[in-house]
Design an enzyme around this catalytic site. Sequence first.
Site, PDB file in Angstrom:
ATOM      1  N   PRO A  71     -41.609  13.080   9.971  1.00  0.00           N
ATOM      2  CA  PRO A  71     -42.536  12.714  10.033  1.00  0.00           C
ATOM      3  C   PRO A  71     -43.823  13.262   9.596  1.00  0.00           C
ATOM      4  O   PRO A  71     -43.755  14.356   8.961  1.00  0.00           O
ATOM      5  CB  PRO A  71     -43.133  12.724  11.537  1.00  0.00           C
ATOM      6  N   GLY A 116     -47.308  14.655   7.375  1.00  0.00           N
ATOM      7  CA  GLY A 116     -48.521  15.263   7.433  1.00  0.00           C
ATOM      8  C   GLY A 116     -48.684  15.575   8.945  1.00  0.00           C
ATOM      9  O   GLY A 116     -49.543  15.704   9.533  1.00  0.00           O
ATOM     10  N   GLY A 172     -47.808  19.131   9.802  1.00  0.00           N
ATOM     11  CA  GLY A 172     -47.296  20.003   9.715  1.00  0.00           C
ATOM     12  C   GLY A 172     -45.544  21.099   9.526  1.00  0.00           C
ATOM     13  O   GLY A 172     -45.612  21.961   9.999  1.00  0.00           O
ATOM     14  N   LEU A 173     -45.150  19.159   9.650  1.00  0.00           N
ATOM     15  CA  LEU A 173     -43.432  20.636   9.660  1.00  0.00           C
ATOM     16  C   LEU A 173     -42.968  20.369   7.711  1.00  0.00           C
ATOM     17  O   LEU A 173     -41.986  20.626   8.372  1.00  0.00           O
ATOM     18  CB  LEU A 173     -42.685  19.766  10.202  1.00  0.00           C
ATOM     19  N   GLY A 174     -43.277  20.586   6.965  1.00  0.00           N
ATOM     20  CA  GLY A 174     -43.072  20.746   5.454  1.00  0.00           C
ATOM     21  C   GLY A 174     -42.535  19.175   5.168  1.00  0.00           C
ATOM     22  O   GLY A 174     -42.009  19.507   4.387  1.00  0.00           O
ATOM     23  N   SER A 194     -44.080  17.362   2.674  1.00  0.00           N
ATOM     24  CA  SER A 194     -43.918  17.010   1.645  1.00  0.00           C
ATOM     25  C   SER A 194     -43.351  17.822   0.465  1.00  0.00           C
ATOM     26  O   SER A 194     -42.511  17.920   0.053  1.00  0.00           O
ATOM     27  CB  SER A 194     -45.676  17.383   1.462  1.00  0.00           C
ATOM     28  N   ALA A 195     -43.672  18.989   1.310  1.00  0.00           N
ATOM     29  CA  ALA A 195     -42.630  20.226   0.701  1.00  0.00           C
ATOM     30  C   ALA A 195     -41.035  20.184   0.199  1.00  0.00           C
ATOM     31  O   ALA A 195     -40.375  20.827  -0.506  1.00  0.00           O
ATOM     32  CB  ALA A 195     -43.165  21.947   0.700  1.00  0.00           C
ATOM     33  N   ASP A 197     -45.247  26.809   2.003  1.00  0.00           N
ATOM     34  CA  ASP A 197     -44.463  25.364   2.670  1.00  0.00           C
ATOM     35  C   ASP A 197     -43.191  24.745   1.433  1.00  0.00           C
ATOM     36  O   ASP A 197     -41.575  25.249   2.428  1.00  0.00           O
ATOM     37  CB  ASP A 197     -45.164  24.370   3.100  1.00  0.00           C
TER      38      ASP A 197
END
Length: 299
Positions: A83, A85, A87-89, A91-92, A135
């Site tokens: 998911p 946004g 905090g699980l990276g 986007s990176a 990230d």
Amino acid sequence: MARACGKIILLGEHAVVYGFPAIAAGIERGAEARAWPSTASRLVVGDHTARPDDGSELGRAYRALLEALDVHDVAVEVSLELPPGCGLGASASVAVATARAVLQATGASEPDQARLLAAAQAWEGIFHGNPSGIDATTAALGGCLRFVRGRGAEPLCLGQALAIAVAIAGPPASTRAMVEAVARLRKTRPSHVEDIFQGIARLVDRAREPLASGAFDLLGQLMDQNQDFLVELGVSTPAMDEACADARKAGALGAKLTGSGGGGAIIALVEPPVEPVLSAWKARGLACFVTVVSAPSAP
Ligand code: PMV
């Protein structure tokens, strides 16, 4: 096809933006990308399509990534297993998988880690404003690592694999907004925030030994203490605090938010069986899963 992992931060988020050390780990779920030469340059991530010149945030990030790689005319399709946004990276992992796929498609002979990281950082800069780089580095390297801004990553050896339960304890939050909120607090209460950051850095230093030896009771305590500091920084939420408390009550060794907070994911260090922790979260209606962090053991 190219992949990149997602990440959790075991200890040290926010402080890492200001040069303090942090410990992160890659998780299996991440992103998978496919790229092919095309004069109609575009990036497709799930339902979103962006072009380098369309002015959207995703388009600008794609453009920054391509410029850093010095590549034009390429189309990329990404499927994301996390998911966004939270905090699980996410986007990176999209950035690193995309950069890897682009380099493959353009026939780059050897994976050039520095180039890959520069491209992922350029991407992260569009979304996050002031990313520490943790990230992108974790998405590129995986495993468990100690990270210091500007100095990069040191792989950490694990005495034993870590079982981490992850729950989504609230809607996504903007990393940029959370990092800016901490920056404002730091401006108004500099010595208070400095003390918190120093305290977090001490937890990071104390984590090396239990990670190497498998003394996860202590590691869990360090995570709990880190969560207390994150509450003091104002980046946790009541729902995240409750999900952490649920996990501890159900037998987790420690629990904390991961990433910038304000919503999104929390992590709990669990010793099998993991079901009691997952059941407690499911009873609250939280989506959750388990991930295992393994890393090469000490030589
Ligand atoms: O992008 P997030 O939400 O996983 O947060 C990354 C960790 C922070 O320390 C909050 C920001 C950063 O760039 O290090």
